[in-house]
Design a protein around this motif. Sequence first.
Motif, short mmCIF file in Angstrom:
data_model
loop_
_atom_site.label_atom_id
_atom_site.label_comp_id
_atom_site.label_asym_id
_atom_site.label_seq_id
_atom_site.Cartn_x
_atom_site.Cartn_y
_atom_site.Cartn_z
N TYR A 59 0.84 -1.19 0.00
CA TYR A 59 0.00 0.00 0.00
C TYR A 59 0.88 1.25 0.00
N ALA A 60 0.56 2.20 -0.85
CA ALA A 60 1.29 3.46 -0.91
C ALA A 60 0.77 4.38 0.18
N ALA A 61 1.65 4.78 1.08
CA ALA A 61 1.27 5.65 2.20
C ALA A 61 1.56 7.11 1.86
N PRO A 62 0.78 8.02 2.38
CA PRO A 62 1.03 9.45 2.15
C PRO A 62 2.23 9.94 2.94
N PHE A 63 2.88 10.98 2.43
CA PHE A 63 3.92 11.65 3.20
C PHE A 63 4.10 13.07 2.68
N THR A 64 4.67 13.92 3.52
CA THR A 64 5.12 15.24 3.11
C THR A 64 6.56 15.39 3.60
N ASN A 65 7.39 16.08 2.81
CA ASN A 65 8.81 16.17 3.14
C ASN A 65 9.43 17.35 2.41
N SER A 66 10.12 18.19 3.12
CA SER A 66 10.80 19.34 2.51
C SER A 66 12.29 19.12 2.36
N MET A 67 12.78 17.91 2.66
CA MET A 67 14.22 17.67 2.74
C MET A 67 14.79 16.96 1.51
N PHE A 68 14.13 17.06 0.39
CA PHE A 68 14.67 16.44 -0.81
C PHE A 68 15.87 17.22 -1.34
N ASN A 69 16.69 16.56 -2.15
CA ASN A 69 17.81 17.26 -2.76
C ASN A 69 17.35 18.00 -4.01
N SER A 71 17.17 17.43 -7.06
CA SER A 71 16.46 16.74 -8.14
C SER A 71 14.98 16.55 -7.86
N HIS A 72 14.53 16.89 -6.65
CA HIS A 72 13.12 16.73 -6.31
C HIS A 72 12.61 18.00 -5.64
N GLU A 73 11.40 18.37 -5.99
CA GLU A 73 10.76 19.47 -5.29
C GLU A 73 10.23 18.98 -3.95
N ALA A 74 10.10 19.90 -3.00
CA ALA A 74 9.52 19.55 -1.72
C ALA A 74 8.10 19.03 -1.91
N VAL A 80 0.27 13.90 -3.09
CA VAL A 80 1.42 13.84 -3.99
C VAL A 80 2.43 12.83 -3.48
N GLY A 81 2.71 12.86 -2.17
CA GLY A 81 3.63 11.89 -1.60
C GLY A 81 3.16 10.46 -1.80
N MET A 82 1.87 10.23 -1.60
CA MET A 82 1.32 8.89 -1.80
C MET A 82 1.49 8.44 -3.25
N THR A 83 1.21 9.33 -4.20
CA THR A 83 1.33 8.99 -5.62
C THR A 83 2.78 8.71 -5.99
#
Length: 313
Positions: A59-69, A71-74, A80-83
């Motif tokens: 199962y794809a779980a949701p998440f939010t995260n601002s700590m990407f490098n 190559s990825h937007e926050a 969006v995190g789940m997808t």
Amino acid sequence: MKAKFSSMTLSERMAKMDIPTSGNIATVIDSDTFNEIDDQFAIAWAMLRHDRIDLQAIYAAPFTNSMFNDSHEAVSDPNVGMTLSYEEIERVIDRVKVEKKPEIFKGSTRYVYQSTTAERSDAVNDLIARAHACEEVLQVVSIGAPTNIAHALLADPSITDKIHVLWLGGHSFDWHDTEEFNLLQDKDASRVLLNSGVALTLFPCMGVTNTLATSVPELQYYLAGTSEIGDYLAQEAPKCPWIGFANRKVIWDIAPIGYLIDASWYTETFVASPILNDNLTWSFDNRRHPVRVIKFIERDELFVDLFNRLIKG
């Protein structure tokens, strides 16, 4: 949201926490796979240990995260995190060369604290149906925010009696706080899990599973050029932005998978289910139902088995 959860006796709850010592174990994984580079190891290892784990669904779980490098937007939207996690799960299982592959389901688009009713996502519906259909206890490995699982428990409290949740969440009880990522993502979902009375094994992060440390050079040394999934994990390992020169890389999420494979690698205890305080500390009331808590992990036992499986891919 309130739900009247089923009430198990002590012996019934303890029986549901027992892990069969032989045979294939009916298992599902709930994962925020795109958020880090440890869920991928857990999923691949579970698939490659099909002699022990019958991995039926992810199962794809949701998440939010601002700590990407760079190559990825926050990620500021849990949907969006789940997808992104759903798409990453597809990439991982495509690279693991096993005959039987698990089904994948999209999970919650919002956290429990953002909801007025339980969200019946595809993941939630499948978990409910699979729990009722399972002849034994369904092992539910939660290696992200427990949002999907909490929505399922709220939508159908009767599954409380049919599943055992293995949750990587929070910090050890003697840590100064429990400001841990999975717990913090959805504090209301975490409380549902802890308060529901469901059979629960808790894998604390700081103080316990942080011992599952490796490094990018070690991962690349053992995995690069070995198999398609080994190459992928060696390639992705350096991409976490917080891994600097000589820094360790903790593969947190393999902890519950290792427990299903061989519980003798772990030291455990039973305590009253902790209470999550508003200031993100634990408190206790010994009148509450018991949960299993992992205290120590034989780190090398997990990594020997993990690397040996991944290099054969």
